[in-house]
Design a protein around this motif. Structure first.
Motif, PDB file in Angstrom:
ATOM      1  N   ALA A  28      19.115  50.087  14.039  1.00  8.59           N
ATOM      2  CA  ALA A  28      18.215  51.019  14.707  1.00  8.59           C
ATOM      3  C   ALA A  28      18.938  52.334  14.994  1.00  8.59           C
ATOM      4  O   ALA A  28      18.309  53.355  15.228  1.00  8.59           O
ATOM      5  CB  ALA A  28      17.693  50.408  16.005  1.00  8.59           C
ATOM      6  N   SER A  29      20.250  52.317  14.955  1.00  7.17           N
ATOM      7  CA  SER A  29      21.037  53.523  15.210  1.00  7.17           C
ATOM      8  C   SER A  29      20.973  54.456  14.009  1.00  7.17           C
ATOM      9  O   SER A  29      21.049  54.026  12.869  1.00  7.17           O
ATOM     10  CB  SER A  29      22.496  53.149  15.470  1.00  7.17           C
ATOM     11  N   GLU A  30      20.847  55.729  14.302  1.00  6.59           N
ATOM     12  CA  GLU A  30      20.895  56.731  13.246  1.00  6.59           C
ATOM     13  C   GLU A  30      21.946  57.787  13.570  1.00  6.59           C
ATOM     14  O   GLU A  30      21.921  58.889  13.035  1.00  6.59           O
ATOM     15  CB  GLU A  30      19.513  57.359  13.051  1.00  6.59           C
ATOM     16  N   ASP A  31      22.884  57.408  14.444  1.00  7.95           N
ATOM     17  CA  ASP A  31      23.952  58.286  14.880  1.00  7.95           C
ATOM     18  C   ASP A  31      24.947  58.507  13.740  1.00  7.95           C
ATOM     19  O   ASP A  31      25.452  57.547  13.143  1.00  7.95           O
ATOM     20  CB  ASP A  31      24.650  57.649  16.085  1.00  7.95           C
ATOM     21  N   THR A  32      25.234  59.758  13.443  1.00  8.54           N
ATOM     22  CA  THR A  32      26.143  60.097  12.343  1.00  8.54           C
ATOM     23  C   THR A  32      27.511  59.464  12.527  1.00  8.54           C
ATOM     24  O   THR A  32      28.096  58.955  11.571  1.00  8.54           O
ATOM     25  CB  THR A  32      26.277  61.629  12.212  1.00  8.54           C
ATOM     26  N   GLY A  33      28.037  59.478  13.739  1.00 12.78           N
ATOM     27  CA  GLY A  33      29.348  58.885  13.996  1.00 12.78           C
ATOM     28  C   GLY A  33      29.375  57.396  13.711  1.00 12.78           C
ATOM     29  O   GLY A  33      30.341  56.885  13.138  1.00 12.78           O
ATOM     30  N   THR A  34      28.319  56.695  14.075  1.00 11.28           N
ATOM     31  CA  THR A  34      28.233  55.259  13.809  1.00 11.28           C
ATOM     32  C   THR A  34      28.165  54.997  12.315  1.00 11.28           C
ATOM     33  O   THR A  34      28.852  54.117  11.786  1.00 11.28           O
ATOM     34  CB  THR A  34      26.992  54.654  14.508  1.00 11.28           C
ATOM     35  N   ILE A  35      27.353  55.761  11.612  1.00  7.50           N
ATOM     36  CA  ILE A  35      27.224  55.603  10.158  1.00  7.50           C
ATOM     37  C   ILE A  35      28.569  55.883   9.490  1.00  7.50           C
ATOM     38  O   ILE A  35      29.030  55.115   8.636  1.00  7.50           O
ATOM     39  CB  ILE A  35      26.117  56.520   9.597  1.00  7.50           C
ATOM     40  N   ARG A  36      29.228  56.967   9.897  1.00 14.07           N
ATOM     41  CA  ARG A  36      30.532  57.320   9.327  1.00 14.07           C
ATOM     42  C   ARG A  36      31.532  56.184   9.540  1.00 14.07           C
ATOM     43  O   ARG A  36      32.246  55.782   8.644  1.00 14.07           O
ATOM     44  CB  ARG A  36      31.061  58.611   9.945  1.00 14.07           C
ATOM     45  N   ARG A  37      31.576  55.662  10.767  1.00 12.36           N
ATOM     46  CA  ARG A  37      32.543  54.596  11.085  1.00 12.36           C
ATOM     47  C   ARG A  37      32.270  53.351  10.236  1.00 12.36           C
ATOM     48  O   ARG A  37      33.192  52.734   9.723  1.00 12.36           O
ATOM     49  CB  ARG A  37      32.490  54.248  12.577  1.00 12.36           C
ATOM     50  N   CYS A  38      31.006  52.991  10.075  1.00 16.04           N
ATOM     51  CA  CYS A  38      30.669  51.828   9.246  1.00 16.04           C
ATOM     52  C   CYS A  38      31.143  52.023   7.812  1.00 16.04           C
ATOM     53  O   CYS A  38      31.718  51.110   7.214  1.00 16.04           O
ATOM     54  CB  CYS A  38      29.160  51.571   9.270  1.00 16.04           C
ATOM     55  N   MET A  39      30.931  53.207   7.281  1.00 16.91           N
ATOM     56  CA  MET A  39      31.347  53.470   5.908  1.00 16.91           C
ATOM     57  C   MET A  39      32.872  53.488   5.799  1.00 16.91           C
ATOM     58  O   MET A  39      33.432  52.974   4.838  1.00 16.91           O
ATOM     59  CB  MET A  39      30.735  54.784   5.406  1.00 16.91           C
ATOM     60  N   GLU A  40      33.558  54.049   6.804  1.00 19.55           N
ATOM     61  CA  GLU A  40      35.021  54.077   6.796  1.00 19.55           C
ATOM     62  C   GLU A  40      35.604  52.671   6.881  1.00 19.55           C
ATOM     63  O   GLU A  40      36.670  52.396   6.335  1.00 19.55           O
ATOM     64  CB  GLU A  40      35.554  54.918   7.965  1.00 19.55           C
ATOM     65  N   LEU A  41      34.897  51.778   7.569  1.00 18.61           N
ATOM     66  CA  LEU A  41      35.375  50.404   7.710  1.00 18.61           C
ATOM     67  C   LEU A  41      34.943  49.519   6.548  1.00 18.61           C
ATOM     68  O   LEU A  41      35.148  48.318   6.586  1.00 18.61           O
ATOM     69  CB  LEU A  41      34.922  49.812   9.051  1.00 18.61           C
ATOM     70  N   GLY A  42      34.346  50.113   5.525  1.00 15.06           N
ATOM     71  CA  GLY A  42      34.100  49.378   4.294  1.00 15.06           C
ATOM     72  C   GLY A  42      32.681  48.954   3.998  1.00 15.06           C
ATOM     73  O   GLY A  42      32.444  48.228   3.032  1.00 15.06           O
ATOM     74  N   ALA A  43      31.718  49.389   4.788  1.00 16.88           N
ATOM     75  CA  ALA A  43      30.333  49.063   4.458  1.00 16.88           C
ATOM     76  C   ALA A  43      29.956  49.742   3.147  1.00 16.88           C
ATOM     77  O   ALA A  43      30.420  50.843   2.849  1.00 16.88           O
ATOM     78  CB  ALA A  43      29.383  49.512   5.573  1.00 16.88           C
ATOM     79  N   SER A  44      29.116  49.086   2.375  1.00 18.46           N
ATOM     80  CA  SER A  44      28.636  49.678   1.125  1.00 18.46           C
ATOM     81  C   SER A  44      27.408  50.532   1.349  1.00 18.46           C
ATOM     82  O   SER A  44      27.039  51.336   0.501  1.00 18.46           O
ATOM     83  CB  SER A  44      28.303  48.570   0.116  1.00 18.46           C
ATOM     84  N   GLY A  45      26.776  50.329   2.491  1.00 20.23           N
ATOM     85  CA  GLY A  45      25.600  51.114   2.799  1.00 20.23           C
ATOM     86  C   GLY A  45      25.230  51.009   4.259  1.00 20.23           C
ATOM     87  O   GLY A  45      25.649  50.088   4.959  1.00 20.23           O
ATOM     88  N   PHE A  46      24.453  51.974   4.700  1.00 20.60           N
ATOM     89  CA  PHE A  46      23.930  51.989   6.065  1.00 20.60           C
ATOM     90  C   PHE A  46      22.469  52.395   5.966  1.00 20.60           C
ATOM     91  O   PHE A  46      22.147  53.492   5.511  1.00 20.60           O
ATOM     92  CB  PHE A  46      24.700  52.977   6.937  1.00 20.60           C
ATOM     93  N   ILE A  47      21.588  51.498   6.386  1.00 17.33           N
ATOM     94  CA  ILE A  47      20.151  51.737   6.272  1.00 17.33           C
ATOM     95  C   ILE A  47      19.520  51.721   7.663  1.00 17.33           C
ATOM     96  O   ILE A  47      19.483  50.674   8.314  1.00 17.33           O
ATOM     97  CB  ILE A  47      19.479  50.660   5.389  1.00 17.33           C
TER      98      ILE A  47
END
Length: 161
Positions: A28-47
């Motif tokens: 439910a989060s659309e915060d840029t910092g959260t999305i960035r952190r998820c991608m930096e920690l290895g997520a393949s995507g954030f939806i």
């Protein structure tokens, strides 16, 4: 924010344990910092959950085809700072090192960790030494503090300032 998880620790564990499996965060989060952190920690995507079914279907298809996906209207330009560097260092930990770090974060002693993982104390000490080296810290306390900051998203708030 999932029950039983501590911040980004679930993602860290999944990435370390199953390196070849794509992980997509649906949130439910659309915060840029959260999305960035998820991608930096290895997520393949954030939806974000707010997207329509067709966009979600396209995003999952793109990830399953070997790509990555984030919302196109979010600028994930490289973030400066300590948080990004620590996230990169955390992503270099092996699955067992992530387990040891999480157990250190719970306050367990080497002897207790050894028992839980069915390994020797010497093996745990070797993992702790490797964790300290990879994270660029000098003590297990500093390693736990670094992991806790990432887990709790404290660096996210600092980046936004």
């Amino acid at each position: 924010s999932m029950p039983g998880m501590r911040g980004f620790s679930g993602l860290m564990y999944l990435r370390a344990q199953y390196q070849s499996v794509p992980v997509v965060i649906v949130s439910a989060s659309e915060d840029t910092g959260t999305i960035r952190r998820c991608m930096e920690l290895g997520a393949s995507g954030f939806i974000p959950k707010s997207l329509g079914i067709e966009v979600i279907r396209e995003a999952v298809s793109q990830v399953m085809a070997g790509g990555s996906w984030t919302p196109p209207d979010i600028d994930l330009g490289e973030a400066d700072g300590e948080a990004s560097a620590m996230a990169q260092r955390l992503s270099t930990l092996t699955p067992q090192q992530v387990r040891v770090l999480m157990m250190l974060s719970e306050g367990l002693l080497n002897k207790q960790i050894a028992y839980e993982l069915s390994v020797s104390e010497a093996t745990v000490k070797a993992h702790v030494s490797a964790i300290l080296q990879k994270l660029g810290v000098e003590s297990r306390t500093q390693a736990v503090i670094a992991a806790a900051k990432i887990e709790q998203g404290q660096w996210l708030a600092a980046e936004a300032r």
